[in-house]
Design an enzyme around this catalytic site. Structure first.
Site, PDB file in Angstrom:
ATOM      1  N   ASN A 209      -0.479  -2.020  19.911  1.00  0.00           N
ATOM      2  CA  ASN A 209      -0.734  -3.159  20.793  1.00  0.00           C
ATOM      3  C   ASN A 209       0.453  -4.102  20.769  1.00  0.00           C
ATOM      4  O   ASN A 209       1.390  -3.922  20.007  1.00  0.00           O
ATOM      5  CB  ASN A 209      -2.036  -3.864  20.394  1.00  0.00           C
ATOM      6  CG  ASN A 209      -1.968  -4.393  18.979  1.00  0.00           C
ATOM      7  OD1 ASN A 209      -1.235  -5.330  18.688  1.00  0.00           O
ATOM      8  ND2 ASN A 209      -2.721  -3.772  18.072  1.00  0.00           N
ATOM      9  N   ARG A 210       0.404  -5.119  21.600  1.00  0.00           N
ATOM     10  CA  ARG A 210       1.562  -5.986  21.801  1.00  0.00           C
ATOM     11  C   ARG A 210       1.635  -7.174  20.846  1.00  0.00           C
ATOM     12  O   ARG A 210       2.440  -8.072  21.058  1.00  0.00           O
ATOM     13  CB  ARG A 210       1.545  -6.541  23.226  1.00  0.00           C
ATOM     14  CG  ARG A 210       1.788  -5.530  24.289  1.00  0.00           C
ATOM     15  CD  ARG A 210       1.907  -6.248  25.631  1.00  0.00           C
ATOM     16  NE  ARG A 210       1.790  -5.323  26.731  1.00  0.00           N
ATOM     17  CZ  ARG A 210       2.799  -4.572  27.153  1.00  0.00           C
ATOM     18  NH1 ARG A 210       3.974  -4.649  26.574  1.00  0.00           N
ATOM     19  NH2 ARG A 210       2.620  -3.738  28.164  1.00  0.00           N
TER      20      ARG A 210
END
Ligand code: C5P
Length: 400
Positions: A209-210
């Site tokens: 994920n970011r």
């Protein structure tokens, strides 16, 4: 406005050379710095260097410029005293209130916050005499930054390195911003998770994920500046270790769970700022997954990851432990946040509204902090550090 006045005390350790970098950062960011080395510090870095870099006179003894009463004046006028490196000898003299040179006199006359950044060999740092002196200084309200682990003088490695000057500077900045407020997390152990887990598919690919980890690191830095012992569980952040913080690197949600369970045993508070993958691939291919001509790719089957926040909330390591979660919501922040708070069973939930360009990787954040006791604390748009301070305010209220 007057520049904030900082006294940089330097005692006689090889890490004194790193204090030059700290001094430059302080002066370049608009602080008026007076360097007060001990006599032995001058064996490592000379007075000319300190004087040229600070733009101020340098003395080690109380006998220079006696008419200006420097042994009292320098401490009285300081907004912050930071001693880096602080040797075992300097810590002992400070803990016992000795006043045998200009730096120790300054420490006795200062009424501002004081930060010590010790550096010494591991054996010295672990000696009961040093432990007791550090405990005494902390009890009196000083912030004593834990040394970093790594290469020491000579061939030795271990705990005792002076943290990176950029990170000591960050501690100073935060302590200065809080002013004379006592370090309210002194004596507390807090655990913070940061970053985002990566769930491997094969040796080169993962589901991730970011999350940048910046909010978690801001939480770790502010807690350290408020006197806490901090364990930071970092998942794939690539960010520099904050000064005085024990950093444990993890990769996957399962590894993070193990590290959390170990760290929370004696923790007063746990803040789960990490973005933990809810699912992981069921199987891990030991070799790189290859595309095969004329064949569709194999579907990826996912299985659930443990919900760490729910687990540690339900089975508290000890009563009174404060557990904080984070939630990213795209809509109906309040209702979704309340439902999540109840589901997770934590004490506080920091709810972020996320969208296209919001929050991930940015320096700023905006949130609503929900309390299990029904409280709602809105946090206006601002630096991640400001949100971190509010989280610790709320945690400190609950620990009291
Ligand atoms: O359920 P959701 O992912 O929205 O919850 C976010 C919060 O729960 C964060 O504090 C995160 O660190 C934590 N979490 C966890 N374990 C998971 C998923 C999320 O601890 N498997």
């Amino acid at each position: 406005m007057d520049k904030p006045k900082v006294v940089l005390g330097v005692s006689g350790g090889i890490a004194a050379y790193k204090a030059c970098e700290l001094l430059r950062r302080l002066t370049e960011s608009g602080h008026e710095v007076r360097v007060v080395p001990t006599a032995s510090a001058l064996h490592f870095v000379g007075a000319a260097t300190w004087s040229a870099l600070s733009g101020n006179p340098v003395a080690t003894e109380v006998w220079d410029d006696v008419h200006e009463v420097p042994h009292v004046r320098i401490g009285q006028h300081a907004d912050l005293v930071v001693v880096a490196p602080a040797t075992a000898d300097l810590l002992a003299r400070a803990a016992h209130g000795l006043a045998d040179d200009l730096l120790t006199n300054t420490l006795l006359t200062a009424r501002c916050p004081v930060v010590f950044a010790p550096a010494m060999h591991t054996e010295m740092w672990e000696h009961p005499a040093v432990r007791e002196n550090v405990a005494t200084l902390r009890r009196r309200g000083a912030v004593v930054v834990e040394p970093a682990v790594g290469r020491l003088t000579g061939v030795d490695t271990g705990k005792g390195r002076l943290p990176d000057p950029a990170e000591i500077f960050e501690v100073c900045r935060r302590v200065l911003a809080r002013g004379v407020t006592a370090p309210d997390l002194a004596g507390r152990h807090v655990v913070v998770s940061a970053g985002g887990t990566r769930e491997p598919l094969d040796p080169v690919r993962f589901l991730g994920n970011r999350s940048s980890g910046k909010q978690g690191y801001a939480l770790a830095r502010t807690a350290a500046a408020r006197g806490a012992r901090v364990t930071l569980l970092a998942a794939n952040t690539g960010l520099p270790d904050p000064a005085g913080v024990d950093v444990v690197q993890v990769g996957t949600a399962v590894q993070l769970r193990e590290a959390v369970l170990k760290a929370v045993a004696d923790a007063d508070a746990v803040v789960m700022a990490a973005a933990v993958a809810d699912f992981r691939p069921q199987t891990y291919a030991a070799g790189k997954i290859k595309k095969k001509d004329g064949q569709d790719p194999e579907p990826v089957v996912l299985v659930r990851n443990p919900d760490i926040l729910a687990e540690i909330s339900a089975e508290r390591a000890h009563p009174g432990q404060v557990v904080v979660g984070f939630a990213a919501e795209t809509d109906d922040v309040l209702a979704n946040g309340r439902a999540k708070l109840a589901r997770k069973g934590c004490d506080l939930l920091v709810v972020n509204e996320v969208g296209e360009r919001r929050t991930f990787g940015s320096e700023e954040n905006e949130a609503l902090v929900l309390g299990a006791d029904g409280t709602e604390t809105p946090v206006p748009h601002g630096p991640k550090e400001a949100l971190a301070e509010i989280v610790w305010d709320l945690v400190a209220d609950r620990l009291r």
